[in-house]
Design an enzyme around this catalytic site. Structure first.
Site, PDB file in Angstrom:
ATOM      1  N   GLU A 170      47.371  30.264  41.627  1.00 16.03           N
ATOM      2  CA  GLU A 170      47.537  30.841  40.285  1.00 16.03           C
ATOM      3  C   GLU A 170      48.681  30.151  39.537  1.00 16.03           C
ATOM      4  O   GLU A 170      49.653  30.775  39.132  1.00 16.03           O
ATOM      5  CB  GLU A 170      47.690  32.360  40.395  1.00 16.03           C
ATOM      6  N   ASN A 192      56.409  34.033  39.228  1.00 12.31           N
ATOM      7  CA  ASN A 192      55.368  35.037  39.427  1.00 12.31           C
ATOM      8  C   ASN A 192      54.614  34.881  40.741  1.00 12.31           C
ATOM      9  O   ASN A 192      54.028  35.812  41.235  1.00 12.31           O
ATOM     10  CB  ASN A 192      54.340  34.951  38.298  1.00 12.31           C
ATOM     11  N   HIS A 412      35.368  48.241  42.575  1.00 12.09           N
ATOM     12  CA  HIS A 412      36.584  47.449  42.778  1.00 12.09           C
ATOM     13  C   HIS A 412      37.191  47.751  44.141  1.00 12.09           C
ATOM     14  O   HIS A 412      37.400  48.910  44.487  1.00 12.09           O
ATOM     15  CB  HIS A 412      37.621  47.735  41.683  1.00 12.09           C
ATOM     16  N   HIS A 413      37.416  46.717  44.929  1.00 16.98           N
ATOM     17  CA  HIS A 413      38.063  46.832  46.239  1.00 16.98           C
ATOM     18  C   HIS A 413      39.296  45.949  46.270  1.00 16.98           C
ATOM     19  O   HIS A 413      39.179  44.743  46.468  1.00 16.98           O
ATOM     20  CB  HIS A 413      37.136  46.344  47.361  1.00 16.98           C
ATOM     21  N   GLU A 414      40.468  46.525  46.049  1.00 19.28           N
ATOM     22  CA  GLU A 414      41.696  45.744  46.263  1.00 19.28           C
ATOM     23  C   GLU A 414      42.102  45.947  47.721  1.00 19.28           C
ATOM     24  O   GLU A 414      42.433  47.050  48.128  1.00 19.28           O
ATOM     25  CB  GLU A 414      42.810  46.211  45.314  1.00 19.28           C
ATOM     26  N   HIS A 482      38.725  37.922  44.146  1.00 19.53           N
ATOM     27  CA  HIS A 482      39.960  37.353  43.587  1.00 19.53           C
ATOM     28  C   HIS A 482      40.934  37.030  44.726  1.00 19.53           C
ATOM     29  O   HIS A 482      40.918  37.678  45.761  1.00 19.53           O
ATOM     30  CB  HIS A 482      40.616  38.348  42.631  1.00 19.53           C
ATOM     31  N   GLU A 501      38.137  34.194  41.587  1.00 16.23           N
ATOM     32  CA  GLU A 501      39.243  33.877  40.698  1.00 16.23           C
ATOM     33  C   GLU A 501      39.826  32.549  41.189  1.00 16.23           C
ATOM     34  O   GLU A 501      39.435  31.493  40.720  1.00 16.23           O
ATOM     35  CB  GLU A 501      40.275  34.999  40.707  1.00 16.23           C
ATOM     36  N   GLU A 507      44.679  36.700  32.992  1.00  9.14           N
ATOM     37  CA  GLU A 507      45.668  37.767  33.201  1.00  9.14           C
ATOM     38  C   GLU A 507      47.098  37.241  33.012  1.00  9.14           C
ATOM     39  O   GLU A 507      47.989  37.982  32.600  1.00  9.14           O
ATOM     40  CB  GLU A 507      45.513  38.408  34.576  1.00  9.14           C
TER      41      GLU A 507
HETATM   42  C1  NOJ Z   1      44.854  40.659  40.875  1.00  7.28           C
HETATM   43  C2  NOJ Z   1      43.557  40.380  40.199  1.00  7.28           C
HETATM   44  O1  NOJ Z   1      43.468  39.043  39.779  1.00  7.28           O
HETATM   45  C3  NOJ Z   1      43.449  41.324  39.038  1.00  7.28           C
HETATM   46  O2  NOJ Z   1      42.294  41.044  38.294  1.00  7.28           O
HETATM   47  C4  NOJ Z   1      43.425  42.740  39.556  1.00  7.28           C
HETATM   48  O3  NOJ Z   1      43.423  43.617  38.473  1.00  7.28           O
HETATM   49  C5  NOJ Z   1      44.649  43.018  40.405  1.00  7.28           C
HETATM   50  N1  NOJ Z   1      44.825  42.013  41.378  1.00  7.28           N
HETATM   51  C6  NOJ Z   1      44.544  44.368  41.105  1.00  7.28           C
HETATM   52  O4  NOJ Z   1      43.525  44.321  42.057  1.00  7.28           O
HETATM   53 CA    CA Z   2      44.822  37.158  40.628  1.00  7.55          CA
END
Ligand code: NOJ
Ligand code: CA
Length: 702
Positions: A170, A192, A412-414, A482, A501, A507
């Site tokens: 990134e 960052n 969405h799965h973080e 991502h 991503e 973002e």
């Molecule tokens: C980073 C991702 O790139 C972003 O799109 C997402 O909202 C956040 N992580 C939270 O999962």
């Molecule tokens: Ca990201």
């Protein structure tokens, strides 16, 4: 219709040694293979007799074993040719030609009795090659300490690069000479990112370069499966790049069992920058589609509860209360909501209404499930389980509401990098999606990996990402991951991988801003391996207006945000801004509503990395064309002939352009919309502002 021709051009019986030459189908590229210096495999590459890769050695260093580097003899070699045309499930064009000449070199290492083959495929647009380890007695299980694949450059080329890192891509790209990487590298990494820079001259692939005599050279890899991701380390006195694999927690680079092979190493080359963008080399080096039925895989245009958090400073979490109890005993209905949680039933309904009114397929909702209170820390005993909604999110009711309106919710799965935890819950999580009607998931891998010491781009994680995709296929679910490893064309084999991503997305406009040139580089680099969920469509550039604590600025004009739907090819496109902002610019928003996400044909009209890209695409199953231009801080003036249109037909072009006084910093929202009758004889004179662009829809009227 696919046409396959394979025939042997030449087979040599046991050759003791001796150079072998291979040419591309059009004869412009020539590969030479030989053994040098005590039996070291060595290759070189030319384009139109210009040196692309100087003699470069190949080999693998093993852990506790004799290396596969020298002492080789050529046992034999075989040259074949292959020509087929295949149809991607989704793509930039409806048909893709896969045409190459192949050289298989069979090597033996007499001192160890081991065998290793090198397979080279030469296309008109570049080279792919890989190491293969046939079934044999003396090489069964082995551990790679380092791969020593060289790419010897013929000069101090200009490069568009990001620093080597095992965990993130990134970054903004830096344009510099190869010799300047060492001095610029540390400064190219902003605070960052969590960086694990391994060398001051280490860079990531896909690496785009340009030589002083106008050759465009791109180094990358294809079909990264069961291996770790390759970085490149530059010797800046000789200008020789060498592979540098991502290590695992104990420093090893790959665990192998013959018969097996490495991913393809790729060198794309042309004297025309546009060929870099239209090349299908990476896809072609991947295996054909692994699924019999692909009818459930569909391109997706979506909006989402997302920018409210990333851009407007709202929260994924429902509460700040952090009772230190385990997830399964935590009763969220007894915690205090903080009131900054946009993933709530009422707000999500607004997004569903907006999506339905404007023809979007899906609504992403982030922050719907418990666990966000501690997603960076992992200090507590609880983590995400991917099935438990917060008390203010009506999982069943919202899916029913969306279904009624012909819209789907996007899951969405973080994982927050807690990958074993994700794998434990995966089947249940996908089952939940099937139960409520979700058919796509955005997953994410933010933060340091758990288990600790593993890296985002290591073999172990690469196997996980693919596992998540193939398991999803069993549930007819599409995946957009991502922070996963950067793509290497695997979407040909597994087309439910509809996005990644794996680069600096929009973002970052909210955090630090992206360079205005960023989107003129990404198609040359990150997009070579597959589509990116870049999330364009930001219409409010001054982030202070929506979030007083933000210092972010979207470094783009509004017209350029429209163009990105064309220049950044992806079957998955988000309109990333919030409904309230779009409602102020409905005339420009019309382009996002109209633009296609799947194409029968694509033409790159103009391109120069770091400067501009102009692309034209024909929407799948229609005669509608869409044109986009993205420009750097230098802007771009051009006249484009519309000779790609059908002869003799009449069309209406709607041109969304930067106003004459537009500028990405000082006047980004100034645009004009004009309509014109056009034919294939028409030429359009257009101007992109600094950091600007233009977007055009061209619809037949006859
Ligand atoms: C980073 C991702 O790139 C972003 O799109 C997402 O909202 C956040 N992580 C939270 O999962
Ligand atoms: Ca990201």
């Amino acid at each position: 219709m696919s046409k396959i021709t394979v025939f042997t051009l030449f087979t040599a019986a046991a050759l003791a040694a001796g150079a072998v030459e291979l040419k591309s189908p059009d004869g412009k590229l020539a590969l030479d293979f030989d053994l040098s210096d005590g039996g070291r495999p060595t290759y070189s590459l030319t384009f139109d007799n210009k040196t692309v890769v100087k003699p470069s050695t190949l080999g693998l260093e093993l852990v506790n074993d004799t290396d596969l580097i020298e002492g080789f003899e050529i046992k034999g070699h075989e040259v074949t040719t292959f020509d087929e045309t295949w149809q991607p499930v989704w793509g930039e064009t409806s048909h893709i030609r896969n045409h190459y000449n192949e050289l298989l070199v069979e090597l033996a290492q007499p001192a160890t009795g081991r065998l290793m083959n090198l397979r080279f495929r030469l296309y008109d647009d570049g080279l792919g090659f890989r190491y293969e380890f046939p079934l044999q007695n003396n090489l069964v299980y082995f551990v790679v300490k380092e791969e020593h694949t060289q790419f010897a450059m013929n000069g101090d080329h200009t490069a568009w690069w990001i620093a080597g890192d095992y965990d993130t891509q990134e970054y903004d790209y830096t344009e510099s000479r190869l010799s300047e990487i060492r001095n610029l590298s540390a400064g190219s990494i902003s605070s960052n990112e969590s960086q694990t820079q391994f060398s001051p001259t280490g860079v990531q692939t896909s690496l785009q370069m340009k030589t002083d005599d106008g050759l465009y050279i791109n180094l990358h890899e294809a079909a990264l499966v069961d291996y770790s991701c390759m970085h490149l380390n530059l010797n800046d006195s000789t200008m020789v790049f060498e592979s540098w694999l991502t290590p695992d927690a104990v420093g090893n680079k790959a665990y192998m069992q013959a018969p097996t092979h490495t991913p393809w190493r790729t060198v794309m080359v042309s004297d025309d920058a546009r060929d870099m963008l239209s090349s299908n080399l990476i896809l072609n080096l991947n295996e054909p589609c692994a699924y019999d039925d692909t009818s459930w895989i569909k391109p997706v245009k979506y909006v989402g509860v997302w920018w409210e958090m990333i851009g407007h400073g709202k929260e994924w979490s429902y509460t700040y209360d952090l009772p230190s109890v385990k997830l399964d005993t935590l009763d969220y209905s007894k915690t205090k909501p903080h009131g900054r949680h946009p993933a709530n039933t009422e707000n999500v309904k607004r997004y569903i209404d907006f999506a339905a009114e404007h023809g979007f397929d899906q609504v992403l909702v982030e922050g719907w499930n418990v666990g966000w209170e501690d997603w960076f820390g992992h200090s507590k005993d609880y983590v995400f389980d991917f099935v438990t909604p917060y008390p203010d999110f009506d999982l069943e009711g919202l899916n029913a509401y969306a279904a009624e309106k012909g819209v789907k919710l996007m899951m969405h799965h973080e994982t927050s990098g807690s990958v074993r935890n994700y794998e434990r819950h995966l089947e249940e999580a996908y089952n939940l999606m099937n139960k409520y009607g979700y058919n796509s998931v955005k997953s994410g891998y933010v933060g340091n990996m758990i288990p600790r010491g593993e890296h985002h781009y290591g073999q172990w994680l690469n196997n996980h990402y693919l596992y998540a995709v193939t398991e999803a296929a069993k549930h007819k679910i599409m995946v957009n991951a991502h922070e996963a490893v950067r793509p290497t064309g695997l979407c040909r084999t597994y087309p439910n991988l509809i996005g990644n991503e794996s680069a600096r997305g929009s973002e970052y406009e909210s955090f630090a801003g992206n360079k205005p040139s960023h989107t003129t580089v990404l198609p040359f680099t990150r997009l070579q391996g597959g589509p990116m969920d870049y999330t364009p469509g930001l219409f409010e550039m001054d982030m202070k207006k929506v979030n007083p604590t933000s210092s972010g600025h979207v470094n783009s004009t509004l017209a350029r945000q429209l163009a990105l739907y064309v220049t950044m090819y992806s079957p998955l496109q988000m309109a990333a801004d919030v409904p309230d902002v779009y409602e102020r610019f409905m005339d420009a928003f019309q382009f996002i509503k109209d633009v296609a996400v799947d194409w029968d044909d694509s033409k790159y009209l103009e391109a120069e990395p770091g400067r501009y890209i102009v692309a034209a695409r024909k929407a799948k199953g229609t005669d509608n064309w869409f044109v986009g231009c993205t420009a750097s801080e230098h802007g771009h003036e051009t006249t484009i002939p519309l000779d790609f249109l059908d002869k003799g037909r009449k069309y209406e072009a709607t041109i969304y352009a930067d106003a004459p006084d537009a500028h990405y910093l000082t006047n980004p929202q100034a645009y004009t919309i004009t309509r014109k009758k056009v034919t294939d004889k028409s030429k359009l004179k257009l101007k992109a502002a600094p950091g600007g662009g233009f977007a055009i829809s061209i619809i037949p009227v006859d």
